[in-house]
Structure formats: C-alpha cells, structure tokens
Design a protein around this motif. Structure first.
Motif, short mmCIF file in Angstrom:
data_model
loop_
_atom_site.label_atom_id
_atom_site.label_comp_id
_atom_site.label_asym_id
_atom_site.label_seq_id
_atom_site.Cartn_x
_atom_site.Cartn_y
_atom_site.Cartn_z
N PHE A 109 0.85 -1.18 0.00
CA PHE A 109 0.00 0.00 0.00
C PHE A 109 0.89 1.23 0.00
O PHE A 109 2.06 1.17 0.35
N ASP A 110 0.32 2.34 -0.44
CA ASP A 110 1.03 3.62 -0.47
C ASP A 110 0.48 4.51 0.62
O ASP A 110 -0.72 4.48 0.92
N ALA A 111 1.36 5.32 1.20
CA ALA A 111 0.95 6.26 2.24
C ALA A 111 1.74 7.55 2.09
O ALA A 111 2.84 7.56 1.53
N GLU A 112 1.15 8.64 2.56
CA GLU A 112 1.87 9.91 2.65
C GLU A 112 1.88 10.33 4.11
O GLU A 112 0.83 10.53 4.72
N ILE A 113 3.10 10.44 4.65
CA ILE A 113 3.28 10.75 6.06
C ILE A 113 4.22 11.94 6.17
O ILE A 113 5.34 11.90 5.65
N GLU A 114 3.76 13.00 6.81
CA GLU A 114 4.57 14.21 7.02
C GLU A 114 5.12 14.77 5.70
O GLU A 114 6.24 15.27 5.65
N GLY A 115 4.35 14.63 4.63
CA GLY A 115 4.75 15.17 3.33
C GLY A 115 5.65 14.25 2.52
O GLY A 115 6.07 14.61 1.43
N TYR A 116 5.92 13.04 3.00
CA TYR A 116 6.77 12.09 2.30
C TYR A 116 5.94 10.88 1.89
O TYR A 116 5.04 10.45 2.61
N ARG A 117 6.28 10.33 0.72
CA ARG A 117 5.57 9.15 0.21
C ARG A 117 6.29 7.88 0.66
O ARG A 117 7.51 7.80 0.61
N PHE A 118 5.49 6.91 1.06
CA PHE A 118 5.99 5.61 1.48
C PHE A 118 5.28 4.52 0.69
O PHE A 118 4.08 4.62 0.43
N LEU A 119 6.00 3.50 0.30
CA LEU A 119 5.45 2.27 -0.25
C LEU A 119 5.80 1.20 0.75
O LEU A 119 6.99 0.90 0.98
N ILE A 120 4.79 0.65 1.41
CA ILE A 120 5.01 -0.37 2.43
C ILE A 120 4.55 -1.69 1.84
O ILE A 120 3.39 -1.82 1.44
N ALA A 121 5.47 -2.63 1.75
CA ALA A 121 5.22 -3.86 1.01
C ALA A 121 5.64 -5.08 1.80
O ALA A 121 6.37 -5.00 2.79
N GLN A 122 5.16 -6.23 1.32
CA GLN A 122 5.53 -7.51 1.89
C GLN A 122 5.50 -8.53 0.77
O GLN A 122 4.56 -8.53 -0.05
N PRO A 123 6.49 -9.43 0.70
CA PRO A 123 6.46 -10.44 -0.34
C PRO A 123 5.25 -11.35 -0.18
O PRO A 123 4.82 -11.63 0.94
N LEU A 124 4.71 -11.79 -1.30
CA LEU A 124 3.62 -12.77 -1.26
C LEU A 124 4.20 -14.09 -0.78
O LEU A 124 5.36 -14.41 -1.07
N PRO A 125 3.41 -14.89 -0.08
CA PRO A 125 3.91 -16.20 0.35
C PRO A 125 4.32 -17.04 -0.86
O PRO A 125 3.73 -16.93 -1.93
N PRO A 126 5.33 -17.89 -0.70
CA PRO A 126 5.80 -18.70 -1.83
C PRO A 126 4.71 -19.60 -2.43
O PRO A 126 4.77 -19.91 -3.61
N THR A 127 3.73 -19.97 -1.63
CA THR A 127 2.67 -20.85 -2.12
C THR A 127 1.56 -20.09 -2.83
O THR A 127 0.63 -20.70 -3.35
N HIS A 128 1.62 -18.76 -2.84
CA HIS A 128 0.57 -17.93 -3.42
C HIS A 128 0.57 -18.07 -4.95
O HIS A 128 1.59 -17.96 -5.59
N GLN A 129 -0.60 -18.31 -5.49
CA GLN A 129 -0.76 -18.37 -6.95
C GLN A 129 -1.68 -17.24 -7.38
O GLN A 129 -2.80 -17.17 -6.93
N PRO A 130 -1.20 -16.31 -8.25
CA PRO A 130 -2.05 -15.20 -8.66
C PRO A 130 -3.24 -15.64 -9.47
O PRO A 130 -3.30 -16.66 -10.04
#
Length: 130
Positions: A109-130
């Motif tokens: 997800f993307d966020a804007e905190i104190e005027g700065y942009r952040f992309l906070i991410a997590q790898p999908l589990p290895p068993t995840h199938q899109p």
C-alpha cells in the motif's frame, strides 16, 4: 543498511505520529534541548531518521516540494503481517493507495506521512498463486 533522513518541522511530534497513530517503534531520540534534534522510528527491520527542517537540510525555497520525486520503500518481513500495519495507517488517514497485490509479487500500500511518500510492502507467500 541504508537509512533515510527526513526533514520535519518537529521531529519529536513526527515521531509521536509514527509511534502512537501508525504503530511504528521509537528506536531513539536525542533530548529536545540538544543541538542535534533527531528521532529514529522503525517498522519491521527498516529505520527512518527524523531530523529538523532547518535551512541547511530543507531550504525555504524547497519547502513546498518536500519529498518530491522520492518514495521511501519499506519491505516488511513475512513474519510481520501487513494487514494490521495497513489498518493502522488507513485509520490515521495517510493511505493513498489501498492494500493490494502488486504485479512484481508483493502485497503493498502507499501512504503519505509528514509530506513524504511511502510504499510499504511484503512479499507474497511462496505458495501464493495469482
């Protein structure tokens, strides 16, 4: 390790926002009356240093462009669920793009905190199938 410094009007107030509303951890802070006003917050294994927006770090002419062209990318370890992190950020009103699976194999997800942009991410589990 790479750490970023973000220029803030009040690093202690900013650290309070990160810790009390967004659920980050306060790693350290210098005394408010010191010559080096600084706080450090962490999320997952990432650290973000919050410094002052003094003229030497953020010239007056640049203040309206704070954070322009930069996104701070934080990758959470799989052991730290991203859903509660997203919920805290959404509750605080800083999320700018919802939690979703991204084409490169992460939930983020993307966020804007104190005027700065952040992309906070997590790898999908290895068993995840899109």
């Amino acid at each position: 390790m790479l750490s970023v410094f973000l220029a803030c009007d009040d690093p202690y107030r900013s650290a309070e926002l990160f810790t009390t509303r967004l659920g980050w951890r306060l790693l350290f802070a210098t005394p408010p009356d010191s010559d080096d006003r600084l706080a450090c917050v962490g999320l997952g294994d990432a650290e973000v240093l919050l410094g002052t927006a003094d003229e030497q770090f953020l010239p007056a002419a640049s203040r309206s462009h704070r954070g322009a062209g930069v996104t701070v990318y934080l990758r959470l370890p799989v052991s730290e669920p991203i859903e509660p992190v997203h919920a805290r950020h959404a509750d605080a009103g800083v999320v700018t793009a919802p939690l979703s699976e991204r084409a490169w194999g992460e939930t983020a997800f993307d966020a804007e905190i104190e005027g700065y942009r952040f992309l906070i991410a997590q790898p999908l589990p290895p068993t995840h199938q899109p």
